[in-house]
Structure formats: C-alpha cells, structure tokens
Motif scaffolding. Structure first.
Motif, PDB file in Angstrom:
ATOM      1  N   ARG A  96     -14.109 -30.938  20.108  1.00 51.63           N
ATOM      2  CA  ARG A  96     -13.128 -30.114  19.016  1.00 51.63           C
ATOM      3  C   ARG A  96     -12.313 -29.154  19.508  1.00 51.63           C
ATOM      4  O   ARG A  96     -12.530 -28.737  20.729  1.00 51.63           O
ATOM      5  N   ALA A  97     -11.361 -28.745  18.996  1.00 53.81           N
ATOM      6  CA  ALA A  97     -10.544 -27.691  19.061  1.00 53.81           C
ATOM      7  C   ALA A  97     -10.026 -27.266  17.921  1.00 53.81           C
ATOM      8  O   ALA A  97      -9.869 -27.949  16.838  1.00 53.81           O
ATOM      9  N   THR A  98      -9.683 -25.607  18.223  1.00 55.38           N
ATOM     10  CA  THR A  98      -8.628 -25.414  16.765  1.00 55.38           C
ATOM     11  C   THR A  98      -7.531 -24.632  17.267  1.00 55.38           C
ATOM     12  O   THR A  98      -7.236 -24.602  18.310  1.00 55.38           O
ATOM     13  N   GLY A  99      -6.418 -24.380  16.508  1.00 58.80           N
ATOM     14  CA  GLY A  99      -5.386 -23.928  16.700  1.00 58.80           C
ATOM     15  C   GLY A  99      -4.525 -23.505  15.529  1.00 58.80           C
ATOM     16  O   GLY A  99      -4.831 -23.823  14.073  1.00 58.80           O
ATOM     17  N   GLU A 100      -2.752 -22.869  16.028  1.00 66.56           N
ATOM     18  CA  GLU A 100      -1.916 -22.199  14.712  1.00 66.56           C
ATOM     19  C   GLU A 100      -1.168 -22.326  15.794  1.00 66.56           C
ATOM     20  O   GLU A 100      -0.425 -22.305  17.073  1.00 66.56           O
TER      21      GLU A 100
END
Length: 154
Positions: A96-100
């Motif tokens: 999983r990863a999050t980003g902007e």
C-alpha cells in the motif's frame, strides 16, 4: 503484505507509482476512458472536491471501474486537454502507499463561436495498492484549488 527491504525495491515502487500517475494523465489527454479506468482497482473510489476535503463534502463520488469509465468519458466534451503533473510525494507501506500529486489541467473548447481555455489547479490525494505485482489506484481524491477560465486566441 511484502515490505520492500532494499533501497532498489523502494525506488522501483516509487517509479512504478509515478508511472501510474503519469499514465492517468496521458490516457485522459488521449480520451481513453477505459484505459484510465483500468488503472484503478475494481472497487476504487474517486471523490471530487471544490476545496479542502477536511472542510467540505465531495461534489461528486464515483465507485468502481464502470462509473469511472463513464465519468472519464466526459473529457470528450473538450476539443483538447493537457494535464501537467508537477511535484509529488509518496509514502510506501508494503503493498500500500499514499501520495499527493499537483497537476495543472488545461481544457480547451469552443463555446458560441469562441475558443475557451480553462486551467484547473488540482491536487490528487491518492491511496495506491499493489495487486498482482502491479500498482493501482484504490482511492483518488481530486481537490480543485483554483480555476481560471478565459477566451483563447488559438
């Protein structure tokens, strides 16, 4: 869940995620709504905001590839679009990863005989998942910071 243990693994994941984000913009500009939708999980969610998500309710929420493909098809209403992705950040957590990602989205069309250009300053807040060895969007929050609409000479 597999955690990247080496710098090379983390770098490969970051590159794959950036290529995913850039593919989304490229397919949008080519009017490939099905291709765009294929970049998302089957049950993906996209929420569109006219302001900060913590302060406003989404103006639109789409769930699943079919809804996404239909919505992405609305770009055919414009003569041309060009999406420029700018700075981005990614936080990895195994599969999983999050980003902007920041984006300037240019939309060009003719209205009542006048060419019109609309530029939108967008930030995407994304949740990514790795499925079958491939990174996909699980959730995308599209945040519009500002819009500039004006006549275009060309």
């Amino acid at each position: 869940m597999s955690n990247p243990t080496t710098f090379a693994d983390q770098l490969a994941d970051r590159l794959a995620i950036r290529e995913l984000v850039d593919s989304y913009a490229h397919l949008a500009d080519r009017r490939d709504a099905q291709g765009q939708a294929a970049l998302f999980t089957d049950d993906a969610r996209v929420a569109v905001y006219d302001g900060e998500p913590d302060l406003t309710e989404p103006a639109q929420v789409l769930t699943g590839r079919n809804d996404l493909a239909t919505a992405f098809g609305s770009l055919r209403n414009y003569d041309k679009t060009t999406h420029f992705n700018g700075q981005s950040s990614v936080t990895l957590d195994g599969d999983r990863a999050t980003g902007e990602t920041y984006c300037l989205a240019h939309h060009l069309w003719t209205e009542e005989g006048q060419r019109t250009l609309m530029v939108m300053s967008i930030r995407y807040h994304d949740t990514f998942v790795r499925q079958g060895g491939r990174w996909l969007f699980a959730e995308r929050r599209l945040i519009t910071d500002w819009v500039d609409r004006r006549p275009s000479a060309n």
